[in-house]
Scaffold this active site. Sequence first.
Site, PDB file in Angstrom:
ATOM      1  N   HIS A  44     -10.101  -7.069  -5.129  1.00 42.36           N
ATOM      2  CA  HIS A  44      -9.740  -7.013  -3.702  1.00 42.36           C
ATOM      3  C   HIS A  44     -10.676  -7.896  -2.868  1.00 42.36           C
ATOM      4  O   HIS A  44     -11.020  -7.559  -1.729  1.00 42.36           O
ATOM      5  CB  HIS A  44      -9.844  -5.561  -3.234  1.00 42.36           C
ATOM      6  CG  HIS A  44      -8.855  -5.129  -2.188  1.00 42.36           C
ATOM      7  ND1 HIS A  44      -7.754  -4.355  -2.441  1.00 42.36           N
ATOM      8  CD2 HIS A  44      -8.843  -5.341  -0.871  1.00 42.36           C
ATOM      9  CE1 HIS A  44      -7.113  -4.091  -1.301  1.00 42.36           C
ATOM     10  NE2 HIS A  44      -7.755  -4.680  -0.338  1.00 42.36           N
ATOM     11  N   TYR A  81       0.899  -1.153   0.000  1.00 43.26           N
ATOM     12  CA  TYR A  81       0.000   0.000   0.000  1.00 43.26           C
ATOM     13  C   TYR A  81       0.936   1.201   0.000  1.00 43.26           C
ATOM     14  O   TYR A  81       1.781   1.327   0.900  1.00 43.26           O
ATOM     15  CB  TYR A  81      -0.853   0.040   1.276  1.00 43.26           C
ATOM     16  CG  TYR A  81      -2.112  -0.788   1.222  1.00 43.26           C
ATOM     17  CD1 TYR A  81      -2.476  -1.615   2.278  1.00 43.26           C
ATOM     18  CD2 TYR A  81      -2.971  -0.738   0.127  1.00 43.26           C
ATOM     19  CE1 TYR A  81      -3.645  -2.364   2.258  1.00 43.26           C
ATOM     20  CE2 TYR A  81      -4.135  -1.483   0.086  1.00 43.26           C
ATOM     21  CZ  TYR A  81      -4.475  -2.296   1.157  1.00 43.26           C
ATOM     22  OH  TYR A  81      -5.613  -3.044   1.139  1.00 43.26           O
ATOM     23  N   ASP A  98      -6.095  -0.750  -6.376  1.00 39.24           N
ATOM     24  CA  ASP A  98      -7.573  -0.634  -6.340  1.00 39.24           C
ATOM     25  C   ASP A  98      -8.054  -0.104  -4.989  1.00 39.24           C
ATOM     26  O   ASP A  98      -9.240  -0.169  -4.688  1.00 39.24           O
ATOM     27  CB  ASP A  98      -8.218  -2.000  -6.625  1.00 39.24           C
ATOM     28  CG  ASP A  98      -7.814  -3.038  -5.576  1.00 39.24           C
ATOM     29  OD1 ASP A  98      -8.170  -4.215  -5.747  1.00 39.24           O
ATOM     30  OD2 ASP A  98      -7.134  -2.670  -4.592  1.00 39.24           O
TER      31      ASP A  98
END
Length: 487
Positions: free
Chosen positions: A352, A232, A260
């Site tokens: 995800h 991330y 995403d």
Amino acid sequence: MLSGKTVAQHNSRESCWIIVHGKVYDVTEFLDGGSKIILKYAGKDATQEYEPIHPPDAITTNLPPEKHLGPVEPDTVEKVVVEITDEEKARQERVSNRPSLEEILNLHDFENIAKQVLPEKAWAYYSSASDDEMTLRENHAAYHRIWFRPRILRDVTNVDWSTTILGHKSSMPVYISATALGKLGHPDGELNLTRAAAKHNIIQMIPTLASCSFDEILDAAQPGQVQFFQLYVNKDRAITKKLVQHAESRGVKALFITVDAPQLGRREKDMRMKFEAEDPSVVSKSGSEGVDRSQGAARAISGFIDTSLNWNDLHWFKSITKMPLILKGVQCWEDALEAYDFGVAGVVLSNHGGRQLDFARSGIEILVEVVTKLKEKRGLTFPNEKFSLFVDGGVRRATDVLKAIALGATAVGVGRPFLYAFSAYGTEGVEKAFEILHDEFQMNMRLLGARNLKEVVPEMVDVSNLQSHVVVPRDDLYGNNCASVSL
Ligand SMILES: Cc1cc2c(cc1C)[n+](S(=O)(=O)[O-])c1c(=O)[nH]c(=O)nc-1n2C[C@H](O)[C@H](O)[C@H](O)COP(=O)(O)O
């Protein structure tokens, strides 16, 4: 050495000290990051609450050294007594009465057991998806719209489903996808996955938001064990650069940049947990403005994610690491084409696990579109060593994997099943999950008439119904997960 009595005097917003792993920290200036839960432990030992959500070194790396106040005398610290509720006693009863691993026949069984034995907060976090959870259900439902066209009279005595993923050997075309907060489900957290992956030669993708520290997970790996890193991107790029270069220096073999999730989805089961965990008196005293309803574990831990991430940043990533770059969370052919033109090593076609944009399509449906368009636009054929296509979401059977392979995927990622497996049975649970998949691969490849993955080809699947979303997944979210009036 500080005494517990001194620490206990710093128990307010004005001066807030907590104890973690026998050390005292002054967190007064950090109270905006989930202050309610920190204030609950102000002046006390917060270790038990801290551990499932944070890697051990989170507080030492993120708190400036001058806030590290040193060790506390252990026998002067008042024990935080967590009263065992009747529900907790019943849950522990279910844990001890859960079926033996021999009785587990498929990956769905792990989900069913986990639902009964996981602490509520853990179940809510792992199982939840965004909004009405339609994509969560579509992820698996999409595989039910693909049918096989098996071949017969081939000698299938010996079948081989091993493969290579980004040039690294794997015993099956499956890798462990990044899932955060492993210690919510089991005290060893992600280490369960590392140990089982080593034994079965499966690749583990290490999450940025793991409960275990990054180095703990790397240290638990066997020599030569292949691991990837899921990133991330942090608003503070210096932190990201440090993380990425440290991963590379420790021998991590690929960087999966999650694209995403500029913000984590509204996972209402998770959010509701946080809300219900609030002390009701706090709610009545402070009214709705006092309780941050949007907080769930997901929201509480992801404020650092950089919403400005964009295509230009890929040049920067190429300048800071030599690891192959994969974009995780690509959801249309246009972005897959842009990723190919940018020269990344591949993409994960993924939503995800339904935890981000609800009504995003399943990875398997996107795969068909991407393979068709990249062939048309760039003459590419798949699977492709230079540009790998991965798929994840809703994969629960070896037949799901074989459908993805037939359609051009190099491998698929699996998330929840391995989480549920270790939450209920530790490392042995994950090993059992791998054994089940190996068993299913052997049987299904024989019945398909394929002796190796190269023989699992597009002609073996019928995708004529894949895009007809006629069967809208059941929406039973409002059956069992909404605020109810307690009579
Ligand atoms: C189930 C689960 C998935 C998470 C996950 C946590 C859980 C509990 N987390 S999250 O909280 O922040 O969303 C991550 C994560 O850290 N990073 C990421 O790239 N994907 C994350 N994912 C998505 C995961 O990598 C796969 O894309 C997804 O799980 C595949 O779907 P299945 O669970 O159906 O296999």
